[in-house]
Scaffold this active site. Structure first.
Site, short mmCIF file in Angstrom:
data_model
loop_
_atom_site.label_atom_id
_atom_site.label_comp_id
_atom_site.label_asym_id
_atom_site.label_seq_id
_atom_site.Cartn_x
_atom_site.Cartn_y
_atom_site.Cartn_z
CG HIS A 144 8.29 4.32 10.65
ND1 HIS A 144 7.69 4.48 9.44
CD2 HIS A 144 8.36 3.00 10.86
CE1 HIS A 144 7.41 3.29 8.93
NE2 HIS A 144 7.80 2.37 9.77
CD GLU A 195 0.64 -6.75 3.24
OE1 GLU A 195 1.48 -7.44 3.84
OE2 GLU A 195 0.65 -5.51 3.25
CD GLU A 255 1.05 4.13 4.56
OE1 GLU A 255 0.23 4.85 5.17
OE2 GLU A 255 2.29 4.33 4.61
CG ASP A 311 -0.10 -0.38 2.49
OD1 ASP A 311 1.12 -0.14 2.50
OD2 ASP A 311 -0.69 -0.90 3.46
CG HIS A 367 11.83 5.52 10.13
ND1 HIS A 367 11.76 6.58 9.27
CD2 HIS A 367 11.44 4.43 9.41
CE1 HIS A 367 11.34 6.16 8.08
NE2 HIS A 367 11.14 4.86 8.14
NE ARG A 390 3.61 10.35 4.98
CZ ARG A 390 4.39 11.31 4.49
NH1 ARG A 390 4.21 12.55 4.85
NH2 ARG A 390 5.33 11.04 3.62
#
Ligand code: UDP
Length: 403
Positions: free
Chosen positions: A228, A137, A151, A115, A261, A230
């Site tokens: 990590h 997936e 995503e 995604d 990250h 958003r």
């Protein structure tokens, strides 16, 4: 590796008429995509298919060390990564650069995974050239278009485009059918991350630094943190980091490992809240083997990652999911993971409760992985073989029936 230039002319590939081997283009751009597509690339190469492996390098530094370890090599590198990039920029650069490769290579099928913005751009580029797309997936849904962002929208849009939907679980299949995806285009295969874990566990060694850290923290309850996403940035992430710092300060038999990250939002919050604290180990992002070797030794994982929700059950490790909701409720239903939600105080309460009574933590190692059995890539490649045939003559007919 070749660098792809921006295309000048866009033409639709004519249907192939020769008797060459089926050509499959596999596209990835981030660490989890490489992890999950590697077993498919290796499986395709074992068969008679021609493969074109393309990396967008959406996450350049994170991705590079993984390719060698996963025994895959990119034929083309789109080199789209820039500092502080936004999804629209990534999408437009992948589209433009990939299109040139599609024009030159004329693949019969494109495989994308998951995604990410690379995934969406790859599927769209295929659609615009009328090349069928296989989505690995497929069918994950959180139910919230803005979480995970971007995503959830990416995966929904890819589902509109794809001709083959390789769903990891029955639940993923149901999500697709509920949205009107034809049943005959959906295949439940398991998640290929379980295949990769099996590949890695055969020959697992950690580097000297990780081995030393494991030795140094012997006898302590280790927590492994990754965060990590958003939608975690800002107050939620700072709040969670403070809770973890206080928990480690309060409990002298607990330590925290955090591979940080490179995203500047994560770096800033981490430096402010966790740097220089006793029993808190801030690490560079780890190679996959090091990460899995460390994961094997932990008391608890705390993470907002998607892939870690699928890996934790294979290693029998309990996981707190640092998200408001998850598109992978199978791990929660199976009893391996618990959802923290968006409030750091909930994380504090859950840590305290499970420190005092560790029945759940101990029970997790007995649970089997609801996401797969390690043979997903074999199934996916077999389905492609059955649907297309290995040669293009057969493929052309099947291909057009799917469009
Ligand atoms: N991972 C790793 N090293 C690290 C952190 C994570 O190898 O330092 C692996 C982890 O095992 C998982 C994947 O990277 O397979 C998760 O990547 P990420 O969290 O970036 O993406 P997501 O899974 O959320 O899509």
């Amino acid at each position: 590796m070749l660098d792809a230039a921006i295309p000048q002319n866009i033409t639709i590939n004519p249907p192939a008429t020769d008797d060459r081997r089926l050509k499959i283009l596999v596209l990835f751009g981030t660490r989890p995509e490489a992890i999950k597509l590697a077993p498919i690339i290796r499986e395709l190469k074992k068969k008679t298919f021609q493969t074109v492996v393309v990396s967008s390098s959406q996450h350049k530094e994170l991705l590079k060390p993984f390719l060698k370890m996963l025994d895959i090599e990119a034929d083309f590198d789109l080199r789209v990564m820039k500092q502080n990039q936004m999804p629209n920029e990534v999408c437009s650069r992948v589209l433009a650069k990939l299109d040139k490769i599609l024009a030159d290579e004329k693949p019969d099928l494109i495989i994308v995974q998951g995604d990410t913005t690379t995934t969406l751009a790859g599927a769209l580029a295929g659609f615009n050239r009328r090349i069928p797309v296989g989505h690995v997936e497929a069918g994950l849904r959180s139910g919230n278009l803005y979480s995970p962002f971007p995503e959830e929208m990416n995966r929904r849009l890819v589902s509109q485009i794809a001709s083959f939907h390789f769903a990891a679980t029955e639940r993923n299949r149901s999500n697709l059918l509920a949205e009107g995806t034809p049943n005959e285009k959906v295949f439940v295969t398991g998640n290929t991350v379980v295949d990769t874990l099996a590949f890695i566990l055969k020959n697992l060694t950690a580097n000297d630094k990780i081995t030393e850290l494991i030795e140094e923290t012997k006898g302590l309850k280790r927590i492994l943190l990754t965060t990590h996403r958003r939608e975690s940035f800002g107050e939620q992430m700072s709040g969670n980091l403070k809770v973890l710092r206080e928990f480690v300060e309060k409990r002298k038999d607990v330590c925290l490992f955090f591979p940080v990250h490179p995203n500047p939002n994560v770096q800033a919050a981490t430096n402010e809240i966790l740097a220089g604290k006793e029993r808190i180990y801030l690490l560079e992002p780890l190679g996959y083997k090091d990460f899995i070797a460390l994961m094997q030794t932990v008391w608890l994982i705390v993470s907002d990652s998607g892939g870690i929700q699928e890996e934790a059950p294979s290693l029998g490790k309990p996981l707190f999911v640092l998200r408001e909701n998850t598109e992978r409720p199978e791990a929660i239903r199976a009893g391996v993971a618990k959802l923290v939600g968006g409030n750091p105080r909930t994380l504090a309460r859950m840590l305290d409760e499970n420190y005092s009574i560790d029945t759940w933590i101990k029970s997790v190692k007995e649970i089997s992985n609801p996401f797969g059995d390690g043979r997903a890539a074999q199934r996916i490649v077999k389905i492609i073989e059955e649907k297309f045939g290995a040669k293009v003559k057969g493929a052309t007919k099947a291909q057009h029936a799917l469009l």
